[in-house]
Write an enzyme that holds these catalytic residues in place. Sequence first.
Site, PDB file in Angstrom:
ATOM      1  N   ASN A 212       0.982  -3.759   4.806  1.00 45.32           N
ATOM      2  CA  ASN A 212       0.770  -2.952   3.599  1.00 45.32           C
ATOM      3  C   ASN A 212       0.303  -1.534   3.900  1.00 45.32           C
ATOM      4  O   ASN A 212      -0.292  -0.873   3.055  1.00 45.32           O
ATOM      5  CB  ASN A 212      -0.231  -3.646   2.661  1.00 45.32           C
ATOM      6  CG  ASN A 212       0.214  -5.039   2.277  1.00 45.32           C
ATOM      7  OD1 ASN A 212       1.370  -5.253   1.894  1.00 45.32           O
ATOM      8  ND2 ASN A 212      -0.681  -6.006   2.406  1.00 45.32           N
ATOM      9  N   ARG A 213       0.566  -1.067   5.100  1.00 43.89           N
ATOM     10  CA  ARG A 213       0.191   0.281   5.542  1.00 43.89           C
ATOM     11  C   ARG A 213      -1.321   0.490   5.590  1.00 43.89           C
ATOM     12  O   ARG A 213      -1.789   1.628   5.637  1.00 43.89           O
ATOM     13  CB  ARG A 213       0.838   1.363   4.661  1.00 43.89           C
ATOM     14  CG  ARG A 213       2.373   1.365   4.700  1.00 43.89           C
ATOM     15  CD  ARG A 213       2.869   1.582   6.127  1.00 43.89           C
ATOM     16  NE  ARG A 213       4.318   1.744   6.189  1.00 43.89           N
ATOM     17  CZ  ARG A 213       5.171   0.765   6.514  1.00 43.89           C
ATOM     18  NH1 ARG A 213       4.708  -0.450   6.762  1.00 43.89           N
ATOM     19  NH2 ARG A 213       6.461   0.999   6.587  1.00 43.89           N
TER      20      ARG A 213
END
Length: 235
Positions: A212-213
């Site tokens: 999810n970065r």
Amino acid sequence: MSIADLRREYSLTGLRRSDLELDPITQFKKWFDQATGARASGRVRKFLIRRYKALLLASGAELLDLTAMTLATVDKQGRPSARVVLLKGVDRRGFVFFTNYDSRKGQELADNPQAALVFYWPDQERQVCIAGEVSKLPPAESDAYFKTRPYGSRLAAWASKQSAAIKDRAALEAQWKQLETQYAGQEIPRPPFWGGYLLSPTRVEFWQGRPNRLHDRFCYTRQPEKTWLIERLAP
């Protein structure tokens, strides 16, 4: 598929403050050893990386050059430039690479010795970003390394006026052939315009990709008393 649709998810592992060494050079060597397979880093991680590399080899793809690093410099007008060079040594002083002193990067380093390096190891889902001051290595160190280079590369150091405009490739190869004849049966000396540089780090960041970065980022900043401040950075 558009460029914007090309994505990958990072899920191999995480990075915690307790995982880090007190000194960034030691931490870099630890990560480099893991990237080369010289150090085990957990059963699951080791298995996943081996599987990844096995798939690359089975498909005929070559493993990435782990010593490749992006070197960023700036000119007198503050305009940046970057290129990939190869790491040729790392010790308590910093990071070593070699090049032509008269090249664009050499000229820019002469004008402004502040530079940055970036390593990207995609199979490890890791980056290392380094900034600091660059200085020339002592001539004896450059001489010692030059002697270890392949014969053709030693001739190329003389043949290429790096970054200068040339007529065509034929002229470059003709110059190399002329030097091959000139130095036949002789030791090839190091050109006075070619040698090593040392980047002494003042800031080193270790980046571990996460889902999810929400990546893990830790930054070492050199303090006046020559210790290192370690801080977690937002992704």
